[in-house]
Scaffold this active site. Structure first.
Site, mmCIF file in Angstrom:
data_model
loop_
_atom_site.group_PDB
_atom_site.id
_atom_site.type_symbol
_atom_site.label_atom_id
_atom_site.label_comp_id
_atom_site.label_asym_id
_atom_site.label_seq_id
_atom_site.Cartn_x
_atom_site.Cartn_y
_atom_site.Cartn_z
ATOM 1 N N ASP A 1 -10.546 4.331 -1.482
ATOM 2 C CA ASP A 1 -11.159 3.314 -0.615
ATOM 3 C C ASP A 1 -12.685 3.241 -0.758
ATOM 4 O O ASP A 1 -13.374 4.252 -0.851
ATOM 5 C CB ASP A 1 -10.825 3.626 0.853
ATOM 6 C CG ASP A 1 -9.368 3.333 1.166
ATOM 7 O OD1 ASP A 1 -8.575 3.120 0.226
ATOM 8 O OD2 ASP A 1 -9.036 3.319 2.360
ATOM 9 N N GLY B 1 -5.188 3.597 -7.844
ATOM 10 C CA GLY B 1 -5.347 3.937 -9.263
ATOM 11 C C GLY B 1 -4.433 5.052 -9.747
ATOM 12 O O GLY B 1 -4.536 5.497 -10.894
ATOM 13 N N ASP C 1 0.834 -1.204 0.000
ATOM 14 C CA ASP C 1 0.000 0.000 0.000
ATOM 15 C C ASP C 1 0.877 1.266 0.000
ATOM 16 O O ASP C 1 1.663 1.481 0.930
ATOM 17 C CB ASP C 1 -0.892 -0.065 1.251
ATOM 18 C CG ASP C 1 -2.028 0.927 1.220
ATOM 19 O OD1 ASP C 1 -2.031 1.822 0.347
ATOM 20 O OD2 ASP C 1 -2.919 0.823 2.078
HETATM 21 C C1 GLA Z 1 -5.455 2.338 2.721
HETATM 22 C C2 GLA Z 1 -5.982 1.199 1.835
HETATM 23 C C3 GLA Z 1 -7.032 0.412 2.619
HETATM 24 C C4 GLA Z 1 -6.425 -0.124 3.902
HETATM 25 C C5 GLA Z 1 -5.838 1.017 4.711
HETATM 26 C C6 GLA Z 1 -5.053 0.505 5.920
HETATM 27 O O1 GLA Z 1 -6.445 3.277 2.968
HETATM 28 O O2 GLA Z 1 -6.533 1.686 0.649
HETATM 29 O O3 GLA Z 1 -7.539 -0.659 1.833
HETATM 30 O O4 GLA Z 1 -5.425 -1.054 3.577
HETATM 31 O O5 GLA Z 1 -4.962 1.819 3.938
HETATM 32 O O6 GLA Z 1 -4.449 1.536 6.652
#
Ligand code: GLA
Length: 388
Positions: free
Chosen positions: A214, A193, A154
């Site tokens: 998200d 994205g 991430d």
């Molecule tokens: C980001 C990701 C989420 C999740 C959070 C965790 O927002 O997009 O899917 O993994 O981090 O902190």
């Protein structure tokens, strides 16, 4: 050529490709990974940072015993907030909520399931836990040692240390580290994205990549994300999938029809199906939505084609996903505020003359239809059929 030699030739082609194009004497990532969109569960949408060893074991217990495993859900994925400190050699340790990650992996594997984990290319994860920046090889080795089968990587704080133009290299770096660590690990890119990831996600070794910000457990957010995926279908296929984020089915803030829309649309999109609810406290309705075999079969169809929109008029949309047996999965979606009749013209889905229509949620043949099929669709709802 026997099946075995066809497979061998396929594998060596992929290995040769990895050597030529990924640079250096790198072992090939397992070419059999994610041939259909990954299915499983992830802790984030329901538990966020309240995830623990006990929560993950409970999810594994539920999947193994409630029919989800038989329906194809195998990955049990820990999201953010598992990380502790690095030891004096820099090796990452889990925090006190995960007393023994190897034992947890063994437990999940003993149920015939796989364990996923989460990190960031940056110094910190989104929830400010330790990231993998400058520890990529060590982290990949630690994951392999623990028995991890899936990594969600991430972006988060990576924007503090990398320029956008360095994003591909940052993702490739962890892919290469995973390949060197020698354990097949599904590689999930999560950077919302940015930088049109669908154009390069596969070339840096991604098996899936998030295409959006998200999701949340709200019809407005889910539907904007899902219906916005049109046009990305050409980038998806076996081993490399667009990921419009994890499921919210069963988290409680959408109606039954809205969750049917969510699940139907994700299956037409050939999206990864990662349940995001509390599997140990789930209603029969939620379980039925997650495990309907004919609906899941649309997502997992071996042809591996992502569906797209074939017709739209205001809030009414028709989406189609071509299937390996020549049939078409068709979703009649009503994004409006009142029930409406929606029609699919067979000419829009490359079907000529008459065709049989089967309701996939009801698992019921509806008969043979000439030229088109119409159905009454509830507000925010869907009718999902297979036309053949
Ligand atoms: C980001 C990701 C989420 C999740 C959070 C965790 O927002 O997009 O899917 O993994 O981090 O902190």
């Amino acid at each position: 050529m026997s099946n075995k030699s066809v497979r061998w030739v396929g594998h060596s082609l992929v290995a040769a490709l990895a050597l030529c194009c990924l640079g250096g004497a790198l072992p090939a990532q397992d070419p059999g990974l994610a041939l259909t969109p990954p299915m499983g569960w992830n802790s984030w949408n329901h538990f966020a940072c309240k995830v623990s060893d006990a929560v993950v074991r409970a999810a594994a217990d539920a999947i193994a015993s409630n029919g989800m495993k038989d329906a194809g859900y195998v990955y049990v994925n820990i999201d953010d907030c598992w990380q502790g400190q690095r030891d004096s050699s820099g090796v990452i340790q889990a925090n006190e909520k995960f007393p023994n990650m190897k034992a947890l992996a063994d437990y999940v594997h003993s149920k015939g399931l796989r364990l996923g984990i989460y990190s960031s290319p940056g110094p910190q994860t989104c929830a400010k836990y330790e990231g993998s920046y400058r520890h990529e090889a060590q982290d990949a080795e630690q994951y392999a040692k623990w028995g991890i089968d899936y990594l969600k990587y991430d972006w988060c704080s990576a924007s503090r240390v990398y320029k956008p133009a360095e994003m591909q290299a940052a993702y490739k770096k962890m892919h290469d580290a995973l390949a060197r660590a020698g354990r097949p690990i599904v590689y999930s890119l999560c950077q919302y994205g940015l930088e049109s990831v669908w154009q390069w996600g596969a070339s840096v070794g991604g098996n899936l990549w998030r295409t959006t910000g998200d999701i949340s457990d709200r019809y407005d957010r889910m539907s904007v994300i899902g219906f916005d995926q049109n046009g990305l279908e050409k980038y998806a296929g076996p081993g490399h999938w667009n990921d419009p984020d994890m499921l919210e089915v069963g988290n409680g803030k959408m109606s039954h029809d809205e969750y049917l829309t969510h699940m139907s649309l994700w299956c037409i999109l050939a999206a990864p199906l990662l349940a995001g609810n509390d599997l140990s406290a789930m209603t029969p309705d939620t379980l039925a939505i997650l495990t309907n075999s004919e609906v899941v079969a649309v997502d997992q169809d071996p042809k591996g084609v992502q569906g797209h929109r074939v017709w739209q008029e205001g809030p009414y949309e028709v989406w189609m996903k071509p299937l390996a047996d020549g049939g078409k999965a068709v979703g009649l979606f009503n994004r409006g505020e009142d029930a409406a009749t929606i029609k699919v013209n067979f000419s829009d889905i490359e079907v000529s003359g008459s065709a049989s229509v089967r309701d996939l949620w009801a698992k019921k043949d509806l008969g043979s239809f000439e030229g088109s099929y119409s159905a009454q669709v509830p507000r925010h709802g869907v009718v999902l059929v297979k036309v053949k």
